[in-house]
Write an enzyme that holds these catalytic residues in place. Structure first.
Site, PDB file in Angstrom:
ATOM      1  N   SER A 299     -60.550  88.386 129.530  1.00 57.42           N
ATOM      2  CA  SER A 299     -60.591  87.894 128.152  1.00 57.42           C
ATOM      3  C   SER A 299     -59.736  88.837 127.298  1.00 57.42           C
ATOM      4  O   SER A 299     -59.187  89.825 127.813  1.00 57.42           O
ATOM      5  CB  SER A 299     -62.026  87.847 127.665  1.00 57.42           C
ATOM      6  OG  SER A 299     -62.607  89.116 127.792  1.00 57.42           O
TER       7      SER A 299
ATOM      8  N   GLY B  56     -55.151  87.637 124.103  1.00 58.27           N
ATOM      9  CA  GLY B  56     -54.393  87.216 122.923  1.00 58.27           C
ATOM     10  C   GLY B  56     -53.919  85.775 123.014  1.00 58.27           C
ATOM     11  O   GLY B  56     -52.807  85.467 122.587  1.00 58.27           O
TER      12      GLY B  56
ATOM     13  N   GLY C  14     -54.998  83.451 121.207  1.00 55.93           N
ATOM     14  CA  GLY C  14     -54.862  83.016 119.812  1.00 55.93           C
ATOM     15  C   GLY C  14     -53.494  83.375 119.255  1.00 55.93           C
ATOM     16  O   GLY C  14     -52.887  82.587 118.511  1.00 55.93           O
TER      17      GLY C  14
ATOM     18  N   ASP D 106     -59.798  83.223 115.159  1.00 56.00           N
ATOM     19  CA  ASP D 106     -58.463  82.742 115.539  1.00 56.00           C
ATOM     20  C   ASP D 106     -57.895  81.755 114.516  1.00 56.00           C
ATOM     21  O   ASP D 106     -56.675  81.647 114.374  1.00 56.00           O
ATOM     22  CB  ASP D 106     -58.493  82.084 116.925  1.00 56.00           C
ATOM     23  CG  ASP D 106     -58.269  83.118 118.031  1.00 56.00           C
ATOM     24  OD1 ASP D 106     -57.513  84.075 117.791  1.00 56.00           O
ATOM     25  OD2 ASP D 106     -58.874  82.988 119.116  1.00 56.00           O
TER      26      ASP D 106
ATOM     27  N   ILE E  62     -68.423  79.617 133.839  1.00 60.17           N
ATOM     28  CA  ILE E  62     -69.230  78.387 133.905  1.00 60.17           C
ATOM     29  C   ILE E  62     -69.121  77.626 132.586  1.00 60.17           C
ATOM     30  O   ILE E  62     -68.931  76.418 132.547  1.00 60.17           O
ATOM     31  CB  ILE E  62     -70.704  78.745 134.209  1.00 60.17           C
ATOM     32  CG1 ILE E  62     -70.808  79.274 135.632  1.00 60.17           C
ATOM     33  CG2 ILE E  62     -71.610  77.530 133.995  1.00 60.17           C
ATOM     34  CD1 ILE E  62     -72.194  79.724 136.043  1.00 60.17           C
TER      35      ILE E  62
ATOM     36  N   GLN F  14     -52.193  84.564 140.585  1.00 62.65           N
ATOM     37  CA  GLN F  14     -52.249  83.520 141.625  1.00 62.65           C
ATOM     38  C   GLN F  14     -53.669  82.957 141.739  1.00 62.65           C
ATOM     39  O   GLN F  14     -53.880  81.745 141.807  1.00 62.65           O
ATOM     40  CB  GLN F  14     -51.847  84.101 142.983  1.00 62.65           C
ATOM     41  CG  GLN F  14     -50.420  84.604 143.062  1.00 62.65           C
ATOM     42  CD  GLN F  14     -50.154  85.268 144.411  1.00 62.65           C
ATOM     43  OE1 GLN F  14     -50.665  84.846 145.439  1.00 62.65           O
ATOM     44  NE2 GLN F  14     -49.352  86.322 144.414  1.00 62.65           N
TER      45      GLN F  14
ATOM     46  N   CYS G  61     -66.524  90.472  97.597  1.00 64.92           N
ATOM     47  CA  CYS G  61     -67.851  89.867  97.785  1.00 64.92           C
ATOM     48  C   CYS G  61     -68.928  90.940  97.647  1.00 64.92           C
ATOM     49  O   CYS G  61     -69.182  91.388  96.528  1.00 64.92           O
ATOM     50  CB  CYS G  61     -67.887  89.135  99.126  1.00 64.92           C
ATOM     51  SG  CYS G  61     -69.062  87.777  99.090  1.00 64.92           S
TER      52      CYS G  61
ATOM     53  N   GLU H 208     -81.042  91.050  97.198  1.00 63.73           N
ATOM     54  CA  GLU H 208     -80.875  90.980  98.663  1.00 63.73           C
ATOM     55  C   GLU H 208     -81.401  92.275  99.290  1.00 63.73           C
ATOM     56  O   GLU H 208     -81.915  92.276 100.398  1.00 63.73           O
ATOM     57  CB  GLU H 208     -79.386  90.805  99.015  1.00 63.73           C
ATOM     58  CG  GLU H 208     -79.136  90.745 100.525  1.00 63.73           C
ATOM     59  CD  GLU H 208     -77.654  90.632 100.901  1.00 63.73           C
ATOM     60  OE1 GLU H 208     -76.784  90.765 100.024  1.00 63.73           O
ATOM     61  OE2 GLU H 208     -77.385  90.413 102.099  1.00 63.73           O
TER      62      GLU H 208
ATOM     63  N   HIS I 118     -63.277  85.527  98.669  1.00 66.66           N
ATOM     64  CA  HIS I 118     -62.573  86.239  99.746  1.00 66.66           C
ATOM     65  C   HIS I 118     -61.083  85.926  99.711  1.00 66.66           C
ATOM     66  O   HIS I 118     -60.643  84.994 100.394  1.00 66.66           O
ATOM     67  CB  HIS I 118     -63.135  85.814 101.104  1.00 66.66           C
ATOM     68  CG  HIS I 118     -64.525  86.274 101.351  1.00 66.66           C
ATOM     69  ND1 HIS I 118     -64.825  87.378 102.107  1.00 66.66           N
ATOM     70  CD2 HIS I 118     -65.707  85.781 100.914  1.00 66.66           C
ATOM     71  CE1 HIS I 118     -66.129  87.552 102.147  1.00 66.66           C
ATOM     72  NE2 HIS I 118     -66.696  86.601 101.429  1.00 66.66           N
TER      73      HIS I 118
ATOM     74  N   GLU J 138     -58.818  87.386 101.139  1.00 73.49           N
ATOM     75  CA  GLU J 138     -58.197  87.678 102.441  1.00 73.49           C
ATOM     76  C   GLU J 138     -58.088  86.443 103.329  1.00 73.49           C
ATOM     77  O   GLU J 138     -57.271  86.422 104.254  1.00 73.49           O
ATOM     78  CB  GLU J 138     -58.975  88.793 103.169  1.00 73.49           C
ATOM     79  CG  GLU J 138     -60.338  88.439 103.737  1.00 73.49           C
ATOM     80  CD  GLU J 138     -61.486  88.516 102.740  1.00 73.49           C
ATOM     81  OE1 GLU J 138     -61.232  88.470 101.520  1.00 73.49           O
ATOM     82  OE2 GLU J 138     -62.651  88.588 103.175  1.00 73.49           O
TER      83      GLU J 138
HETATM   84  N1  GLN Z   1     -74.592  89.613 101.121  1.00 73.89           N
HETATM   85  C1  GLN Z   1     -73.930  89.190  99.925  1.00 73.89           C
HETATM   86  C2  GLN Z   1     -74.328  87.767  99.549  1.00 73.89           C
HETATM   87  O1  GLN Z   1     -74.794  87.022 100.377  1.00 73.89           O
HETATM   88  C3  GLN Z   1     -72.426  89.304 100.059  1.00 73.89           C
HETATM   89  C4  GLN Z   1     -71.835  88.445 101.145  1.00 73.89           C
HETATM   90  C5  GLN Z   1     -70.428  88.795 101.501  1.00 73.89           C
HETATM   91  O2  GLN Z   1     -69.975  89.913 101.248  1.00 73.89           O
HETATM   92  N2  GLN Z   1     -69.723  87.901 102.168  1.00 73.89           N
HETATM   93  O3  GLN Z   1     -74.139  87.368  98.434  1.00 73.89           O
END
Ligand code: GLN
Length: 532
Positions: free
Chosen positions: A15, A18, A20, A73, A151, A194, A383, A407, A509, A511
């Site tokens: 595994s 790469g 992906g 991925d 499997i 092979q 976040c 939280e 996010h 990113e």
């Molecule tokens: N734990 C936080 C929430 O649920 C932040 C979640 C995160 O950073 N993706 O709001």
């Protein structure tokens, strides 16, 4: 309607070879030749989606615009092909079985015995071809997760066998393997390849192309041997050497003519010219500069870099755009304390505080953010990273003692981060968050507006908790600016503070949306700020 062509990518020997990146690189080449391309990942595990998986198990959970929690991925697919994916691009065995069982309970197969063949394999095939329905894609790449011989992946290989039989002219199969190098004899060994191809043959699938990962260049003799033993043409044995950046892989595959070999297998009479000048330019700029900037990433899973892969890649995209060299310093949040914070953070030109769940490492993050804020170090909080910045500001600037997120401390007197009213009743873990694309309105004359240069933006979310509106007044009176708001839900999406060169927290996010040739504006601006 013109039919799509399918390229399956399977993996053998080990595994983590790469697949992906190879699938994405090939997608990148077809896309750059003007063929609309997409990629689907078939994951053999039984989770319905990777949303509930611990990052230690499976790396980052990638979120699409439509709010699907998917395999990491898909992030590569988006970054390499400059596309948006959706729930259609990731299928797990859990999801396949769930839908077959739901149909059985509904009585859709009344009277029939439900079996892996044909019911599960039919469902797999229908998920694969669902991407063809709207006629948008000329090329559909199908990456089969796992390693041939497992499997778990058997139903997928069987579905591939049937699919190839049904759509002979439209299917090509690439098998990615590893050629181990024995330093004692100075040789690359072909035996595992092979055997891996034999395992495929036992399931009735003959690969058309063998892509071999290798530490050193593969000479003609070895290639000929693989071709002979694995029943493929000599030009269909392709070498994939280790690369210092994943973004070079499409160029390496182009040099190896992988796209031409595949196109030939798929019956293309001729192939369009390639237009990948921008990609080449960015690869050249990557790591070209002499000056290096240090970026700290504070998170709780830093020993496993895949947990923050999209953040890492977004920084790479911005650095390739700007021509900056970045050195990432991973900072483990639960090891950060008031004794070592100066030492760990002062050598960073900027810091990202990563997303996350649960209480581990929160105190370290709070200590880190306090130091960053006071010492005017560029900061991006994503976040949970933004939530921590709000908690730190509430405690140390607004003097709300022990302010917290519910939280982590459900009894806090100052719940500056709290669950949304409509989320209170939710008790299940899977699929219960604010997920996917939401709009956000930026306030004029803020740093956020200056960066995005527009009023309405769309960004992806994955969280349960939000900045508590009851505390907006006191936070803003003390100098916190709410630069991005979701008007429909009346939620704060972006914060910044005054009198700091670059301090931005985002509830979303960014990113997930950065692409190699189209880096995200927030990351560009953040990386630019390291140079000041
Ligand atoms: N734990 C936080 C929430 O649920 C932040 C979640 C995160 O950073 N993706 O709001």
């Amino acid at each position: 309607m013109p039919k799509s062509k399918y390229i399956f990518v399977t993996g053998g020997v080990t595994s983590s070879l790469g697949k992906g990146i190879i699938a994405s690189s090939l997608g990148n080449l077809f896309q750059s030749r003007g063929y609309k391309t997409t990629i689907i990942k078939l994951d053999p595990y039984l989770n319905v989606d990777p949303g509930t998986l611990n990052p230690y198990e499976h790396g980052e959970c990638y979120v699409t615009d439509d709010g699907s929690e998917t395999d990491l991925d898909l992030g590569h697919y988006e970054r390499f092909l400059n596309i948006s994916t959706s729930h259609l691009n990731n299928v797990t065995s859990g999801a396949i079985y769930q839908s077959v069982i739901e149909k059985e309970r509904n009585g859709d197969f009344l009277g029939k015995t439900i079996q892996v063949i044909p019911h599960i394999t039919d469902e797999i095939k229908s998920r694969i071809s669902s991407l063809e329905k709207n006629g948008k894609f000329k090329i559909i790449i199908v990456e089969i997760g796992g390693t041939v011989g497992d499997i778990e992946s058997l139903p997928y290989i069987e579905a591939l066998r049937q699919f190839k039989f049904e759509r002979k002219k439209d299917v090509s199969v690439i098998h990615l393997t590893l050629l181990p190098y024995l330093s004692s004899s100075g040789e690359l060994k072909t035996k595992p390849t092979q055997h891996s191809v034999k395992t495929m043959l036992q399931s009735g699938v003959q690969p058309d192309i063998i892509v071999c990962r290798s530490k050193i260049s593969i000479d003609k003799k070895v290639k000929d041997k693989i071709a002979l033993f694995c029943n493929v043409n000599k030009e269909s044995v392709i070498e994939a050497l280790d690369a210092d950046t994943i973004y070079k892989v499409p160029l390496m595959m182009l040099e190896q003519k992988l796209d031409l070999v595949v196109a030939n297998k798929l019956g293309f009479k001729k192939i369009n010219n390639i237009d990948n000048g921008l990609w080449i330019k960015r690869v050249k700029r990557l790591n070209s500069s002499k000056k290096t900037f240090n970026v700290g990433i504070i998170g709780k899973y830093v020993e496993l870099k895949d947990s923050y892969i999209s953040i890492h890649e977004s920084l790479v995209h911005a650095s390739a755009f700007l021509g900056f060299q970045l050195n990432i310093r991973w900072i483990q949040s639960d090891k950060l304390n008031s004794q070592n914070v100066k030492r760990k953070i002062d050598n960073c030109d900027g810091v990202v505080v990563a997303p996350g769940f649960g209480s581990r490492g929160i105190d370290g993050k709070l200590i880190g953010v306090e130091h960053i804020r006071k010492n005017k170090i560029p900061f991006m909080g994503i976040c949970l990273g933004m939530q921590v910045a709000v908690i730190e500001f509430a405690r140390n600037v607004c003097k709300l003692k022990n302010a917290h997120s519910t939280e982590i401390d459900s009894k806090t007197k100052f719940p500056v981060i709290d669950i949304m009213a409509n989320q209170h009743a939710v008790t299940k873990m899977g699929g219960t968050m604010r997920l996917g694309g939401y709009s956000c309105k930026l306030k004029l004359k803020t740093k956020a507006y200056e960066i995005y240069k527009k009023e309405i933006i769309f960004e992806r979310h994955r969280h349960r908790y939000e900045l508590n509106n009851d505390f907006r007044k006191i936070l803003s009176e003390n100098g916190m600016v709410f630069s991005g708001i979701n008007d429909d839900l009346d939620l704060v999406e972006m914060i910044e503070i005054k009198n700091h060169p670059w301090f931005i927290g985002v509830q979303f996010h960014p990113e997930y949306k950065s692409k190699f040739v189209e880096p995200h504006p927030l990351f560009i601006s953040f990386v630019e700020s390291l140079n000041k």
